[in-house]
Design a protein around this motif. Structure first.
Motif, PDB file in Angstrom:
ATOM      1  N   THR A 148     -31.134  13.471  43.784  1.00 15.73           N
ATOM      2  CA  THR A 148     -31.196  14.344  43.190  1.00 15.73           C
ATOM      3  C   THR A 148     -31.145  14.942  41.673  1.00 15.73           C
ATOM      4  OG1 THR A 148     -28.517  15.115  43.439  1.00 15.73           O
ATOM      5  CG2 THR A 148     -29.962  16.340  45.234  1.00 15.73           C
ATOM      6  N   LEU A 149     -30.472  14.382  41.295  1.00 12.49           N
ATOM      7  CA  LEU A 149     -29.861  14.254  39.714  1.00 12.49           C
ATOM      8  C   LEU A 149     -29.828  16.029  38.896  1.00 12.49           C
ATOM      9  CD1 LEU A 149     -29.585  11.986  37.351  1.00 12.49           C
ATOM     10  CD2 LEU A 149     -32.095  12.547  36.904  1.00 12.49           C
ATOM     11  N   ASN A 150     -28.875  16.386  40.167  1.00 14.36           N
ATOM     12  CA  ASN A 150     -28.660  17.787  39.561  1.00 14.36           C
ATOM     13  C   ASN A 150     -27.527  17.769  38.288  1.00 14.36           C
ATOM     14  OD1 ASN A 150     -25.713  17.280  39.874  1.00 14.36           O
ATOM     15  ND2 ASN A 150     -25.645  16.950  42.337  1.00 14.36           N
ATOM     16  N   VAL A 157     -36.486  19.273  37.990  1.00 10.96           N
ATOM     17  CA  VAL A 157     -36.030  19.696  36.691  1.00 10.96           C
ATOM     18  C   VAL A 157     -36.673  18.574  35.868  1.00 10.96           C
ATOM     19  CG1 VAL A 157     -35.584  17.205  38.767  1.00 10.96           C
ATOM     20  CG2 VAL A 157     -33.681  17.575  36.455  1.00 10.96           C
ATOM     21  N   GLY A 158     -37.892  18.274  36.151  1.00  7.34           N
ATOM     22  CA  GLY A 158     -39.105  17.802  35.587  1.00  7.34           C
ATOM     23  C   GLY A 158     -39.337  18.381  34.509  1.00  7.34           C
ATOM     24  N   GLU A 217     -40.512  28.610  33.139  1.00  2.00           N
ATOM     25  CA  GLU A 217     -41.015  29.829  33.954  1.00  2.00           C
ATOM     26  C   GLU A 217     -41.129  29.287  35.741  1.00  2.00           C
ATOM     27  OE1 GLU A 217     -43.493  33.552  34.795  1.00  2.00           O
ATOM     28  OE2 GLU A 217     -44.503  32.717  33.212  1.00  2.00           O
ATOM     29  N   ALA A 218     -42.134  27.951  35.542  1.00  2.00           N
ATOM     30  CA  ALA A 218     -42.283  27.200  36.297  1.00  2.00           C
ATOM     31  C   ALA A 218     -41.072  26.225  37.008  1.00  2.00           C
ATOM     32  CB  ALA A 218     -43.834  25.955  35.852  1.00  2.00           C
ATOM     33  N   ALA A 219     -40.395  25.683  35.925  1.00  2.00           N
ATOM     34  CA  ALA A 219     -38.632  25.285  36.418  1.00  2.00           C
ATOM     35  C   ALA A 219     -38.514  27.024  37.559  1.00  2.00           C
ATOM     36  CB  ALA A 219     -38.431  24.690  36.027  1.00  2.00           C
ATOM     37  N   ALA A 220     -38.027  27.352  36.997  1.00  2.00           N
ATOM     38  CA  ALA A 220     -37.536  28.910  37.666  1.00  2.00           C
ATOM     39  C   ALA A 220     -37.949  29.151  39.025  1.00  2.00           C
ATOM     40  CB  ALA A 220     -37.144  29.712  37.059  1.00  2.00           C
ATOM     41  N   LYS A 221     -39.127  28.710  38.889  1.00  2.46           N
ATOM     42  CA  LYS A 221     -40.143  29.611  40.186  1.00  2.46           C
ATOM     43  C   LYS A 221     -40.222  28.189  40.598  1.00  2.46           C
ATOM     44  CE  LYS A 221     -43.830  32.650  38.341  1.00  2.46           C
ATOM     45  NZ  LYS A 221     -44.937  32.655  38.717  1.00  2.46           N
ATOM     46  N   GLY A 247     -37.174  26.929  41.495  1.00  3.88           N
ATOM     47  CA  GLY A 247     -35.669  25.791  41.758  1.00  3.88           C
ATOM     48  C   GLY A 247     -34.670  25.902  41.430  1.00  3.88           C
ATOM     49  N   TYR A 248     -35.199  25.591  40.769  1.00  6.11           N
ATOM     50  CA  TYR A 248     -34.523  24.723  39.686  1.00  6.11           C
ATOM     51  C   TYR A 248     -33.396  25.333  38.375  1.00  6.11           C
ATOM     52  CZ  TYR A 248     -32.152  20.929  36.704  1.00  6.11           C
ATOM     53  OH  TYR A 248     -31.417  19.963  35.784  1.00  6.11           O
ATOM     54  N   GLN A 249     -32.243  25.676  38.749  1.00 13.94           N
ATOM     55  CA  GLN A 249     -31.194  26.519  37.711  1.00 13.94           C
ATOM     56  C   GLN A 249     -32.235  28.207  37.588  1.00 13.94           C
ATOM     57  OE1 GLN A 249     -28.289  25.308  34.766  1.00 13.94           O
ATOM     58  NE2 GLN A 249     -30.068  22.921  35.002  1.00 13.94           N
ATOM     59  N   PRO A 250     -32.714  28.655  38.417  1.00 10.94           N
ATOM     60  CA  PRO A 250     -33.511  30.021  37.969  1.00 10.94           C
ATOM     61  C   PRO A 250     -33.051  30.798  36.600  1.00 10.94           C
ATOM     62  CG  PRO A 250     -32.991  29.707  39.877  1.00 10.94           C
ATOM     63  CD  PRO A 250     -32.255  28.143  39.371  1.00 10.94           C
ATOM     64  N   THR A 251     -31.318  30.700  36.534  1.00 11.75           N
ATOM     65  CA  THR A 251     -31.212  32.008  35.617  1.00 11.75           C
ATOM     66  C   THR A 251     -31.591  31.544  34.497  1.00 11.75           C
ATOM     67  OG1 THR A 251     -29.215  33.030  37.482  1.00 11.75           O
ATOM     68  CG2 THR A 251     -29.231  32.970  35.099  1.00 11.75           C
ATOM     69  N   GLU A 252     -30.522  30.056  34.273  1.00 17.78           N
ATOM     70  CA  GLU A 252     -30.486  29.519  33.028  1.00 17.78           C
ATOM     71  C   GLU A 252     -32.101  29.350  32.789  1.00 17.78           C
ATOM     72  OE1 GLU A 252     -28.739  26.517  30.053  1.00 17.78           O
ATOM     73  OE2 GLU A 252     -27.519  27.920  31.543  1.00 17.78           O
ATOM     74  N   SER A 253     -33.296  28.750  33.510  1.00 18.81           N
ATOM     75  CA  SER A 253     -34.545  28.452  32.966  1.00 18.81           C
ATOM     76  C   SER A 253     -34.517  30.293  32.421  1.00 18.81           C
ATOM     77  CB  SER A 253     -35.748  27.779  34.484  1.00 18.81           C
ATOM     78  OG  SER A 253     -35.022  26.211  34.068  1.00 18.81           O
ATOM     79  N   THR A 254     -34.359  30.755  33.415  1.00 19.69           N
ATOM     80  CA  THR A 254     -35.572  32.050  32.947  1.00 19.69           C
ATOM     81  C   THR A 254     -34.451  32.585  31.261  1.00 19.69           C
ATOM     82  OG1 THR A 254     -34.750  33.162  35.009  1.00 19.69           O
ATOM     83  CG2 THR A 254     -35.061  35.081  33.826  1.00 19.69           C
TER      84      THR A 254
END
Length: 433
Positions: A15-17, A81-82, A104-108, A110-117
């Motif tokens: 996952t490289l979370n 993540v990428g 915005e694309a990362a949030a959509k 599902g990658y850390q949606p709040t952080e990405s926003t």
């Protein structure tokens, strides 16, 4: 963190979370840096035949401080993540519109949606959309408020609006929540430096640079603060590190040249001591010496209070003073000779004549020249030099020649060009420029 398996994490992690990422970056500090770099380079090489590793290589390049390589490796990726780290690479290079789209694309995805926003809000702020940025930040609600990024972004909004103390409060809150939040540490360091707390600023910059990716702005500012304290080797190291990551960085290259020039200027201890003795002598009041009452009174009437004043006035000017005759002149000559000085020997250092008569200036120009020099938003080095020279207003600055500025400690060609550029924006120049 000894024996950390960078290659295994980058190449084999399912996952490289975010938690794995934090652990890896922590391990890449200090002695782990070289091993981390080798692991990233190997993964990048393997990605040439195994495209599925391209995202891992791109993330690695970002943390190594190579956003251009990260962009190339991450271009076209679909993973959340990428896209998040592609956005980070865009942001680092000032491509804020592209970064906003990728966050915005990362949030959509599902990658850390709040952080990405919240990161997207930072891009909007950089694009000048303060109201929209604040709206996006607040849209994250209680979940966002629990993140250090929320406090950092709110601090940036307040800073852009001129609320310095409110901004500092938010930045400090961000660092309390995440002691390794690099951008909040950087922002706090900048604020401390602006308020003259260089010791705290240095500590904050050092913390900001304690783990990758390394902020070039932090390296530059820290180098300037080291230089100001005459820690030239540390300053040189900072500027060389900037050039390692960005070989075309002109500011770092010029600062490094200034360091090389400075290293030969301030280590002549005998010359420095001799200059200090001369300054002490010139500052001695004439009342310390045995002069006749007439000579002493004449000098006081003419506003001559120290030996230094006598080195900046000619014999003819003295003789033009009321009641100052040949007898007094002979007496003063003898006083100066006893101290290896002479009348008028530093006349070239007489108080500079203003190059303009403010009465002849337009009201707009008078306002410009009365502005504090801080309005120019100069770099750390230039601000320090203005303080050393006692320059408080733009009018006082433009009364100086380039040579006079260059004579100040740590003031090099880089600072001179910076000031010239700032003044050019106001359609004014230095004296004799």
């Amino acid at each position: 963190m000894q024996n950390y398996q960078f290659l295994s994490t980058l190449r084999d992690s399912a996952t490289l979370n975010p938690d794995e990422m934090r652990t890896m970056v922590t391990a890449a500090m200090g002695t782990g840096a070289s091993e981390f770099r080798r692991a990233v380079e190997q993964v990048a090489q393997e990605a040439e035949s195994n495209p599925s590793l391209a995202v891992r290589a791109g993330i690695g390049f970002f943390f190594l401080g190579h956003p251009e390589k990260a962009e190339r490796a991450l271009a076209g990726c679909k993973e959340g993540v990428g896209r998040f780290y592609l956005a980070c690479a865009h942001y680092t290079q000032g491509k804020f519109e592209a970064a906003a789209k990728e966050f915005e694309a990362a949030a959509k995805a599902g990658y850390q949606p709040t952080e990405s926003t919240l990161r997207r809000a930072g891009c909007l702020r950089k694009l000048g959309q303060l109201e929209e940025a604040e709206k996006v930040i607040r849209s994250t609600g209680g979940e966002g408020a629990r993140l250090a990024e929320y406090s950092y972004q709110m601090g940036c909004i307040l800073a852009d609006r001129g609320d310095t103390f409110g901004a500092i409060e938010y930045f400090e809150r961000a660092v309390d929540m995440d002691p390794h939040h690099q951008r909040a540490l950087f922002a706090l360091a900048v604020q401390n430096s602006r308020h003259g707390d260089d010791e705290e600023a240095i500590q904050l910059y050092e913390r900001c640079l304690s783990r990758p990716p390394f902020y070039l702005g932090a390296l530059l500012n820290l180098g300037l603060l080291y230089e100001d304290r005459e820690n030239y080797s540390a300053a040189q190291y900072c500027f060389e590190r900037v050039l390692k990551y960005d070989p075309n960085n002109e500011r770092a290259r010029l600062y490094l040249k200034d360091i090389e020039a400075t290293s030969g200027m301030y280590y002549d201890e005998d010359s420095l001591k001799q200059q200090q003795r001369l300054e002490q002598l010139l500052s001695r009041p004439v009342t310390d010496f045995e002069l006749s009452v007439r000579s002493r009174n004449c000098l006081a009437t003419m506003g001559i209070n120290s030996l230094g004043d006598l080195t900046r006035i000619s014999e003819q000017e003295l003789l033009s003073g009321k009641n100052f005759g040949e007898t007094s002149l002979t007496e003063v000559r003898e006083l100066m000779r006893l101290h290896n000085l002479s009348l008028g020997q530093f006349m070239h250092e007489k108080q500079r004549e203003p190059t303009f008569d403010s009465r002849d200036l337009s009201p707009e120009d008078q306002v410009k020249l009365a502005m504090p020099v801080s309005e120019l938003n100069l770099s750390v080095r230039s601000r320090k030099c203005m303080t050393r020279l006692g320059i408080a207003t733009i009018g006082e600055l433009v009364s100086r020649t380039p040579d006079e500025l260059l004579s100040a400690k740590n003031f090099g060609v880089t600072s001179l060009n910076e000031i010239r550029d700032k003044l050019a924006e106001m359609n004014i120049k230095l004296r004799n420029d």
